[in-house]
Design a protein around this motif. Structure first.
Motif, PDB file in Angstrom:
ATOM      1  N   THR A   1       0.924  -1.319  -0.101  1.00  0.00           N
ATOM      2  CA  THR A   1      -0.067   0.097   0.100  1.00  0.00           C
ATOM      3  C   THR A   1       0.772   1.110  -0.012  1.00  0.00           C
ATOM      4  O   THR A   1       0.564   2.360  -0.462  1.00  0.00           O
ATOM      5  N   ILE A   2       1.875   1.305   0.814  1.00  0.00           N
ATOM      6  CA  ILE A   2       2.750   2.379   0.695  1.00  0.00           C
ATOM      7  C   ILE A   2       3.505   2.753  -0.496  1.00  0.00           C
ATOM      8  O   ILE A   2       3.584   3.749  -0.969  1.00  0.00           O
ATOM      9  N   MET A   3       3.869   1.469  -1.156  1.00  0.00           N
ATOM     10  CA  MET A   3       4.621   1.583  -2.478  1.00  0.00           C
ATOM     11  C   MET A   3       3.677   2.268  -3.396  1.00  0.00           C
ATOM     12  O   MET A   3       4.005   3.007  -4.116  1.00  0.00           O
ATOM     13  N   ILE A   4       2.603   1.765  -3.473  1.00  0.00           N
ATOM     14  CA  ILE A   4       1.460   2.385  -4.541  1.00  0.00           C
ATOM     15  C   ILE A   4       1.329   3.586  -4.282  1.00  0.00           C
ATOM     16  O   ILE A   4       1.172   4.426  -5.191  1.00  0.00           O
ATOM     17  N   ALA A   5       0.918   3.971  -2.785  1.00  0.00           N
ATOM     18  CA  ALA A   5       0.831   5.502  -2.690  1.00  0.00           C
ATOM     19  C   ALA A   5       1.936   6.220  -2.780  1.00  0.00           C
ATOM     20  O   ALA A   5       1.842   7.472  -3.441  1.00  0.00           O
ATOM     21  N   SER A   6       3.059   5.957  -2.530  1.00  0.00           N
ATOM     22  CA  SER A   6       4.425   6.644  -2.811  1.00  0.00           C
ATOM     23  C   SER A   6       4.245   6.824  -4.505  1.00  0.00           C
ATOM     24  O   SER A   6       4.921   7.968  -5.173  1.00  0.00           O
ATOM     25  N   ALA A   7       4.299   5.750  -5.268  1.00  0.00           N
ATOM     26  CA  ALA A   7       4.362   5.629  -6.565  1.00  0.00           C
ATOM     27  C   ALA A   7       3.284   6.834  -7.492  1.00  0.00           C
ATOM     28  O   ALA A   7       3.402   7.610  -8.313  1.00  0.00           O
ATOM     29  N   VAL A   8       2.044   6.807  -6.657  1.00  0.00           N
ATOM     30  CA  VAL A   8       1.036   7.471  -7.096  1.00  0.00           C
ATOM     31  C   VAL A   8       1.237   9.097  -6.852  1.00  0.00           C
ATOM     32  O   VAL A   8       1.139  10.036  -7.645  1.00  0.00           O
ATOM     33  N   GLY A   9       1.782   9.282  -5.585  1.00  0.00           N
ATOM     34  CA  GLY A   9       2.305  10.625  -5.402  1.00  0.00           C
ATOM     35  C   GLY A   9       3.292  11.179  -5.912  1.00  0.00           C
ATOM     36  O   GLY A   9       3.375  12.408  -6.316  1.00  0.00           O
ATOM     37  N   GLY A  10       4.374  10.260  -6.462  1.00  0.00           N
ATOM     38  CA  GLY A  10       5.548  10.924  -7.232  1.00  0.00           C
ATOM     39  C   GLY A  10       4.988  10.869  -8.387  1.00  0.00           C
ATOM     40  O   GLY A  10       5.524  12.009  -9.237  1.00  0.00           O
ATOM     41  N   ALA A  11       4.188  10.196  -9.184  1.00  0.00           N
ATOM     42  CA  ALA A  11       3.375  10.586 -10.642  1.00  0.00           C
ATOM     43  C   ALA A  11       2.832  11.932 -10.366  1.00  0.00           C
ATOM     44  O   ALA A  11       2.888  12.649 -11.525  1.00  0.00           O
ATOM     45  N   ILE A  12       2.116  12.165  -9.660  1.00  0.00           N
ATOM     46  CA  ILE A  12       1.235  13.631  -9.414  1.00  0.00           C
ATOM     47  C   ILE A  12       2.363  14.710  -9.286  1.00  0.00           C
ATOM     48  O   ILE A  12       2.079  15.662  -9.954  1.00  0.00           O
ATOM     49  N   ALA A  13       3.356  14.447  -8.469  1.00  0.00           N
ATOM     50  CA  ALA A  13       4.420  15.495  -8.260  1.00  0.00           C
ATOM     51  C   ALA A  13       5.009  15.877  -9.451  1.00  0.00           C
ATOM     52  O   ALA A  13       5.189  17.046  -9.937  1.00  0.00           O
ATOM     53  N   LEU A  14       5.307  14.599 -10.202  1.00  0.00           N
ATOM     54  CA  LEU A  14       5.905  14.864 -11.486  1.00  0.00           C
ATOM     55  C   LEU A  14       5.252  15.473 -12.556  1.00  0.00           C
ATOM     56  O   LEU A  14       5.968  16.371 -13.542  1.00  0.00           O
ATOM     57  N   LEU A  15       3.924  15.257 -12.656  1.00  0.00           N
ATOM     58  CA  LEU A  15       3.044  15.872 -13.697  1.00  0.00           C
ATOM     59  C   LEU A  15       2.958  17.374 -13.347  1.00  0.00           C
ATOM     60  O   LEU A  15       2.920  18.235 -14.106  1.00  0.00           O
ATOM     61  N   MET A  16       2.611  17.524 -12.127  1.00  0.00           N
ATOM     62  CA  MET A  16       2.482  19.032 -11.461  1.00  0.00           C
ATOM     63  C   MET A  16       4.103  19.729 -11.995  1.00  0.00           C
ATOM     64  O   MET A  16       3.795  20.893 -12.432  1.00  0.00           O
ATOM     65  N   GLY A  17       5.104  19.388 -11.419  1.00  0.00           N
ATOM     66  CA  GLY A  17       6.232  19.801 -11.945  1.00  0.00           C
ATOM     67  C   GLY A  17       6.442  20.021 -13.486  1.00  0.00           C
ATOM     68  O   GLY A  17       6.768  21.037 -13.834  1.00  0.00           O
ATOM     69  N   PHE A  18       5.870  19.158 -14.420  1.00  0.00           N
ATOM     70  CA  PHE A  18       5.833  19.212 -15.647  1.00  0.00           C
ATOM     71  C   PHE A  18       4.978  20.481 -16.227  1.00  0.00           C
ATOM     72  O   PHE A  18       5.287  21.218 -17.193  1.00  0.00           O
ATOM     73  N   MET A  19       4.091  20.449 -15.698  1.00  0.00           N
ATOM     74  CA  MET A  19       3.030  21.558 -16.026  1.00  0.00           C
ATOM     75  C   MET A  19       3.528  22.988 -15.477  1.00  0.00           C
ATOM     76  O   MET A  19       3.282  23.996 -16.239  1.00  0.00           O
ATOM     77  N   LEU A  20       4.439  22.942 -14.200  1.00  0.00           N
ATOM     78  CA  LEU A  20       4.852  24.416 -13.906  1.00  0.00           C
ATOM     79  C   LEU A  20       5.965  24.499 -15.003  1.00  0.00           C
ATOM     80  O   LEU A  20       6.062  25.720 -15.356  1.00  0.00           O
ATOM     81  N   LEU A  21       6.729  23.600 -15.293  1.00  0.00           N
ATOM     82  CA  LEU A  21       7.706  23.872 -15.979  1.00  0.00           C
ATOM     83  C   LEU A  21       7.322  24.424 -17.678  1.00  0.00           C
ATOM     84  O   LEU A  21       7.870  25.301 -18.164  1.00  0.00           O
ATOM     85  N   LYS A  22       6.154  23.915 -17.902  1.00  0.00           N
ATOM     86  CA  LYS A  22       5.530  24.182 -19.265  1.00  0.00           C
ATOM     87  C   LYS A  22       5.032  25.621 -19.263  1.00  0.00           C
ATOM     88  O   LYS A  22       5.296  26.349 -20.263  1.00  0.00           O
ATOM     89  N   ASN A  23       4.449  25.731 -18.167  1.00  0.00           N
ATOM     90  CA  ASN A  23       3.804  27.161 -18.075  1.00  0.00           C
ATOM     91  C   ASN A  23       5.032  28.134 -18.127  1.00  0.00           C
ATOM     92  O   ASN A  23       4.969  29.495 -18.473  1.00  0.00           O
TER      93      ASN A  23
END
Length: 231
Positions: A165-187
């Protein structure tokens, strides 16, 4: 011998029957909303360790109130219902006198906020099974209701492995953080490009004005020679 058939007009019998069925439905719905209800909570089971002390929860509810509400707890012992305790509650918020029929049982609900819960001390494996909380309300023409609670007695509680559960939560959290970072960099990149484009346009306009001035075109500040007069 003459046989005559009698025909009924459905249009004359239909409306009264429809109205009668509608009234019956409304009355049954109103009766069900006013009916007594016993509840053991949203989770009707508990897993507890042998030798521990547990509470079996139960509350009652009635929209029109109670009057000499009778309730009891029963234990299903190999298909035979054994009475654990019973009492009659005169009215709401009045602590009843509860008669106990088994050892290590205590009435802890005290009828506060319609609570009729009991406590089991030092439970054993023989205490595990189905417990029924039953109630009957004379104010509702002895309307009755019951709820079942399942007590599961174990040697020890199982340790739940939350690694996956922790691994899945960490992976999902990392993916969300990566997506947010990509959107910020794009903007940010789009913002910088828009600023550079505006600056280039300003430079082009400025350069165009300078060229016109140097070439002596219309609108330039170059001195113009007067046309010689004819004699």
């Amino acid at each position: 011998m003459e046989v005559r058939w009698i025909e009924f007009e459905p249009t004359k019998l239909g409306p009264p029957l429809t109205v009668l069925s509608l009234i019956s439905t409304v009355l049954l719905g109103a009766w069900s909303t006013l009916a007594l209800e016993m509840s053991v909570g949203k989770v009707p089971f508990l897993e507890a360790v042998n030798g521990s002390t547990v509470m079996l929860p139960c509350t009652y509810a009635s929209c029109i109130g109670i009057d000499r509400l009778y309730f009891n707890w029963q234990f299903n012992k190999d298909g035979v219902m054994q009475k654990v305790c019973e009492s009659t509650i005169p009215s709401e918020e009045v602590e009843p006198h509860v008669e106990i029929f088994r050892d290590r049982v205590e009435f802890v609900g005290k009828n506060h906020h319609n609570n009729v819960s009991i406590l089991l001390w030092n439970i054993t494996f023989e205490d595990g099974g189905l417990y029924t909380c039953y109630g009957s309300n004379p104010k509702e023409k002895n309307r009755n209701h019951s709820a079942i609670f399942n007590l599961i007695v174990v040697e020890e509680l199982k340790v739940v492995d939350n690694t996956l559960t922790i691994m899945i939560a960490s992976a999902v959290g990392g993916a969300i953080a990566l997506l947010m970072g990509f959107m910020l960099l794009k903007n940010f990149t789009l913002f910088v490009l828009s600023k550079l484009e505006e600056k280039n346009k300003e430079c082009l306009v400025t350069s165009s004005g300078i060229d016109n001035t140097e070439n002596g075109l219309s609108g330039s500040k170059a001195d113009s020679k007067p046309t010689p007069k004819k004699k």
